[in-house]
Scaffold this active site. Structure first.
Site, PDB file in Angstrom:
ATOM      1  N   ARG A 166     -64.727  81.656  17.938  1.00 49.01           N
ATOM      2  CA  ARG A 166     -65.516  80.445  17.630  1.00 49.01           C
ATOM      3  C   ARG A 166     -65.895  80.403  16.148  1.00 49.01           C
ATOM      4  O   ARG A 166     -66.980  79.951  15.784  1.00 49.01           O
ATOM      5  CB  ARG A 166     -66.812  80.352  18.472  1.00 49.01           C
ATOM      6  CG  ARG A 166     -66.733  79.964  19.927  1.00 49.01           C
ATOM      7  CD  ARG A 166     -65.930  78.724  20.220  1.00 49.01           C
ATOM      8  NE  ARG A 166     -64.528  79.061  20.313  1.00 49.01           N
ATOM      9  CZ  ARG A 166     -63.971  79.695  21.338  1.00 49.01           C
ATOM     10  NH1 ARG A 166     -64.659  79.993  22.368  1.00 49.01           N
ATOM     11  NH2 ARG A 166     -62.694  79.989  21.336  1.00 49.01           N
ATOM     12  N   SER A 243     -70.858  74.124  24.820  1.00 46.16           N
ATOM     13  CA  SER A 243     -71.702  75.326  24.848  1.00 46.16           C
ATOM     14  C   SER A 243     -72.597  75.349  23.614  1.00 46.16           C
ATOM     15  O   SER A 243     -72.119  75.165  22.499  1.00 46.16           O
ATOM     16  CB  SER A 243     -70.834  76.583  24.852  1.00 46.16           C
ATOM     17  OG  SER A 243     -70.052  76.601  26.020  1.00 46.16           O
ATOM     18  N   GLU A 347     -73.701  77.555  18.581  1.00 48.79           N
ATOM     19  CA  GLU A 347     -72.308  77.195  18.316  1.00 48.79           C
ATOM     20  C   GLU A 347     -72.184  75.897  17.513  1.00 48.79           C
ATOM     21  O   GLU A 347     -71.422  75.848  16.536  1.00 48.79           O
ATOM     22  CB  GLU A 347     -71.543  77.091  19.648  1.00 48.79           C
ATOM     23  CG  GLU A 347     -70.064  76.842  19.441  1.00 48.79           C
ATOM     24  CD  GLU A 347     -69.320  76.616  20.736  1.00 48.79           C
ATOM     25  OE1 GLU A 347     -69.318  77.513  21.585  1.00 48.79           O
ATOM     26  OE2 GLU A 347     -68.735  75.534  20.884  1.00 48.79           O
TER      27      GLU A 347
HETATM   28  C1  FAD Z   1     -68.436  68.306  26.738  1.00 45.97           C
HETATM   29  C2  FAD Z   1     -67.989  69.237  25.619  1.00 45.97           C
HETATM   30  C3  FAD Z   1     -67.162  70.304  25.903  1.00 45.97           C
HETATM   31  C4  FAD Z   1     -66.733  71.169  24.873  1.00 45.97           C
HETATM   32  N1  FAD Z   1     -65.908  72.209  25.176  1.00 45.97           N
HETATM   33  C5  FAD Z   1     -65.480  73.050  24.209  1.00 45.97           C
HETATM   34  C6  FAD Z   1     -64.616  74.144  24.516  1.00 45.97           C
HETATM   35  O1  FAD Z   1     -64.216  74.348  25.666  1.00 45.97           O
HETATM   36  N2  FAD Z   1     -64.235  74.962  23.500  1.00 45.97           N
HETATM   37  C7  FAD Z   1     -64.640  74.756  22.223  1.00 45.97           C
HETATM   38  O2  FAD Z   1     -64.247  75.550  21.357  1.00 45.97           O
HETATM   39  N3  FAD Z   1     -65.435  73.721  21.901  1.00 45.97           N
HETATM   40  C8  FAD Z   1     -65.871  72.875  22.859  1.00 45.97           C
HETATM   41  N4  FAD Z   1     -66.703  71.829  22.547  1.00 45.97           N
HETATM   42  C9  FAD Z   1     -67.149  71.639  21.150  1.00 45.97           C
HETATM   43  C10 FAD Z   1     -66.314  70.602  20.362  1.00 45.97           C
HETATM   44  O3  FAD Z   1     -65.656  69.728  21.211  1.00 45.97           O
HETATM   45  C11 FAD Z   1     -65.280  71.268  19.452  1.00 45.97           C
HETATM   46  O4  FAD Z   1     -65.896  72.166  18.585  1.00 45.97           O
HETATM   47  C12 FAD Z   1     -64.481  70.225  18.650  1.00 45.97           C
HETATM   48  O5  FAD Z   1     -63.435  70.852  17.956  1.00 45.97           O
HETATM   49  C13 FAD Z   1     -65.342  69.471  17.643  1.00 45.97           C
HETATM   50  O6  FAD Z   1     -64.567  68.416  17.116  1.00 45.97           O
HETATM   51  P1  FAD Z   1     -65.182  67.136  16.453  1.00 45.97           P
HETATM   52  O7  FAD Z   1     -64.085  66.365  15.867  1.00 45.97           O
HETATM   53  O8  FAD Z   1     -66.039  66.442  17.450  1.00 45.97           O
HETATM   54  O9  FAD Z   1     -66.070  67.797  15.319  1.00 45.97           O
HETATM   55  P2  FAD Z   1     -67.489  67.283  14.766  1.00 45.97           P
HETATM   56  O10 FAD Z   1     -68.522  67.498  15.824  1.00 45.97           O
HETATM   57  O11 FAD Z   1     -67.359  65.924  14.221  1.00 45.97           O
HETATM   58  O12 FAD Z   1     -67.727  68.329  13.600  1.00 45.97           O
HETATM   59  C14 FAD Z   1     -68.009  69.685  13.889  1.00 45.97           C
HETATM   60  C15 FAD Z   1     -67.990  70.488  12.582  1.00 45.97           C
HETATM   61  O13 FAD Z   1     -66.677  70.495  12.044  1.00 45.97           O
HETATM   62  C16 FAD Z   1     -66.665  69.871  10.760  1.00 45.97           C
HETATM   63  N5  FAD Z   1     -65.427  69.083  10.692  1.00 45.97           N
HETATM   64  C17 FAD Z   1     -64.988  68.126  11.562  1.00 45.97           C
HETATM   65  N6  FAD Z   1     -63.798  67.656  11.165  1.00 45.97           N
HETATM   66  C18 FAD Z   1     -63.466  68.310  10.036  1.00 45.97           C
HETATM   67  C19 FAD Z   1     -62.372  68.266   9.124  1.00 45.97           C
HETATM   68  N7  FAD Z   1     -61.331  67.446   9.320  1.00 45.97           N
HETATM   69  N8  FAD Z   1     -62.395  69.099   8.040  1.00 45.97           N
HETATM   70  C20 FAD Z   1     -63.436  69.926   7.811  1.00 45.97           C
HETATM   71  N9  FAD Z   1     -64.502  70.007   8.622  1.00 45.97           N
HETATM   72  C21 FAD Z   1     -64.524  69.214   9.723  1.00 45.97           C
HETATM   73  C22 FAD Z   1     -67.911  69.022  10.714  1.00 45.97           C
HETATM   74  O14 FAD Z   1     -68.329  68.811   9.370  1.00 45.97           O
HETATM   75  C23 FAD Z   1     -68.881  69.879  11.487  1.00 45.97           C
HETATM   76  O15 FAD Z   1     -69.349  70.920  10.683  1.00 45.97           O
HETATM   77  C24 FAD Z   1     -67.158  70.948  23.551  1.00 45.97           C
HETATM   78  C25 FAD Z   1     -67.999  69.848  23.271  1.00 45.97           C
HETATM   79  C26 FAD Z   1     -68.411  68.995  24.296  1.00 45.97           C
HETATM   80  C27 FAD Z   1     -69.294  67.835  23.985  1.00 45.97           C
END
Ligand code: FAD
Length: 352
Positions: A166, A243, A347
């Site tokens: 992670r 999480s 996380e």
């Molecule tokens: C219901 C649910 C289930 C989930 N299950 C999992 C799971 O099973 N495993 C897991 O690992 N995660 C899980 N997550 C967490 C999440 O989905 C992941 O971490 C996902 O990759 C976040 O993507 P995002 O585009 O929404 O990022 P955001 O929430 O928009 O951003 C998260 C972070 O990444 C940075 N970021 C985003 N895009 C970029 C980019 N292009 N370049 C640089 N930095 C960037 C942002 O600045 C921020 O710091 C879950 C979340 C939810 C709501």
């Protein structure tokens, strides 16, 4: 494209539905737009928040006093390298689960266990997303990013991404903005070996076996739905950031101390969950710690609480504030520290 700021509430762009306004908001529809917007914000000395799907973000009630760049560029390109491998280049704004669905349709194996994870493809390397025994680091072959230190677009090899559980170099520093992600996928039409016992049982295969891709995707989605881990407007338990805490990884002496405390507090026959890490440390379960510290599914009488399906997910039950969510997180963290001497780490990323 820049939007009038008073119209953008970050609560509408995060899965927790929390967060105040953005001072400036730029919708970046391509890698070039992202690069230009980030370079401009950096040149102006602005604070920057890179936003994907908002599924791993906790934004302050006061909002974000800087520029929010929403990464929205789409596109997937497949090149077959030989009979067994394909190279797939994905633009950062592509929704991750659509990438997984596409790969399964194309009979490309390697990411099927990562079905149902919300958010953008560009965010997957940030915390090295993982689930059911797989993580994106298993298949990433290159990450193209804007290096904010030099202002140049660079290609990073997997070793340069410093992937860990992670975590990655991207999560530890705000230096890189991911523009595209390249994966090496398997053309064999079957899944990667199934490493997670609960998933193997659901599929009726042994751990280590492969299974048809579509079956793995369906089984993963089914398991995730049962835990409120698939975004679903009809499921109030999915109003979360997934999480909220990572599983602690302890060095051998810390694990011994923890085990002794568990035996003293809960009885010598109680064994905490443990999984050996390659570096000699031991991972234990944050959910087990939280439950044993007295915080159960459904905990919390107010507008925030623990999901009724998953101990690790904190949910906004409607109308909550970020301050309330963080107070609950502190309460849980404090309870686990008092009971077991272990500090839980958050996380999702805090912004604002
Ligand atoms: C219901 C649910 C289930 C989930 N299950 C999992 C799971 O099973 N495993 C897991 O690992 N995660 C899980 N997550 C967490 C999440 O989905 C992941 O971490 C996902 O990759 C976040 O993507 P995002 O585009 O929404 O990022 P955001 O929430 O928009 O951003 C998260 C972070 O990444 C940075 N970021 C985003 N895009 C970029 C980019 N292009 N370049 C640089 N930095 C960037 C942002 O600045 C921020 O710091 C879950 C979340 C939810 C709501």
């Amino acid at each position: 494209m820049e939007a009038p700021t008073d119209t953008i509430r970050l609560a509408d762009l995060t899965t927790l539905r929390l967060g105040g306004p953005a001072r400036r908001f730029v919708e970046a529809a391509s890698a070039d737009d992202v690069t230009a917007a980030v370079r401009a914000a950096d040149a102006a000395g602005e604070r920057l928040l890179v936003l994907g799907g908002g599924s791993n973000l906790v934004v302050a009630d006061a909002g974000f006093d800087g520029t929010v760049v929403h990464v929205a560029g789409r596109g997937i390109e497949r090149t077959d390298l030989d009979a067994s491998r394909a190279r797939v280049v994905i633009q950062a704004g592509e929704p991750w689960d659509e990438v997984v669905a596409w790969a399964v349709d194309e009979s490309l194996g390697g990411i099927e266990c990562l079905s149902g994870i919300p958010g953008s493809a560009g965010a997957t390397p940030i915390q090295n997303v993982g689930a059911y025994g797989a993580s994106v680091a298993d298949v990433v072959s290159r990450v193209r990013a804007l290096d904010r230190d030099s202002g140049a677009v660079v290609d990073l090899a997997p070793a340069e991404c410093e992937f860990a559980y992670r975590s990655s170099r991207f999560k530890r520093t705000g230096r890189f903005v991911v523009l595209e992600v390249e994966l090496l996928l398997d053309r064999g039409g079957r899944s990667a070996p199934i490493r997670y016992a609960e998933l193997a049982r659901r599929l009726g295969v042994a751990v280590g076996d492969r299974a048809p891709l579509a079956q793995v995707r369906e089984a993963v989605l089914e398991l995730r739905r049962g835990k409120g881990m698939v975004l679903d407007p009809a499921d109030p338990d999915s109003v979360s950031a997934g999480s909220f805490f990572t599983n602690p990884i302890l060095d051998p002496r810390a694990f011994e101390r923890f085990e002794a405390l568990v035996h003293e507090r809960l009885g010598s026959d109680v064994q905490p969950p443990s999984w050996p890490e390659a570096d000699g440390r031991t991972k234990t379960s944050a959910a087990w710690l939280i439950e044993r510290a007295g915080f159960h599914k459904g905990h919390g009488a107010g507008r925030v609480g623990i999901s009724s399906k998953h101990t690790l997910a904190l949910v906004n039950r409607g109308g909550a504030t970020t301050a309330e969510l963080l107070t609950l997180a502190d309460e849980i963290r404090g309870g686990v520290l008092d009971s077991f001497g272990i500090e839980l780490h958050r996380e999702p990323v805090l912004a604002g």
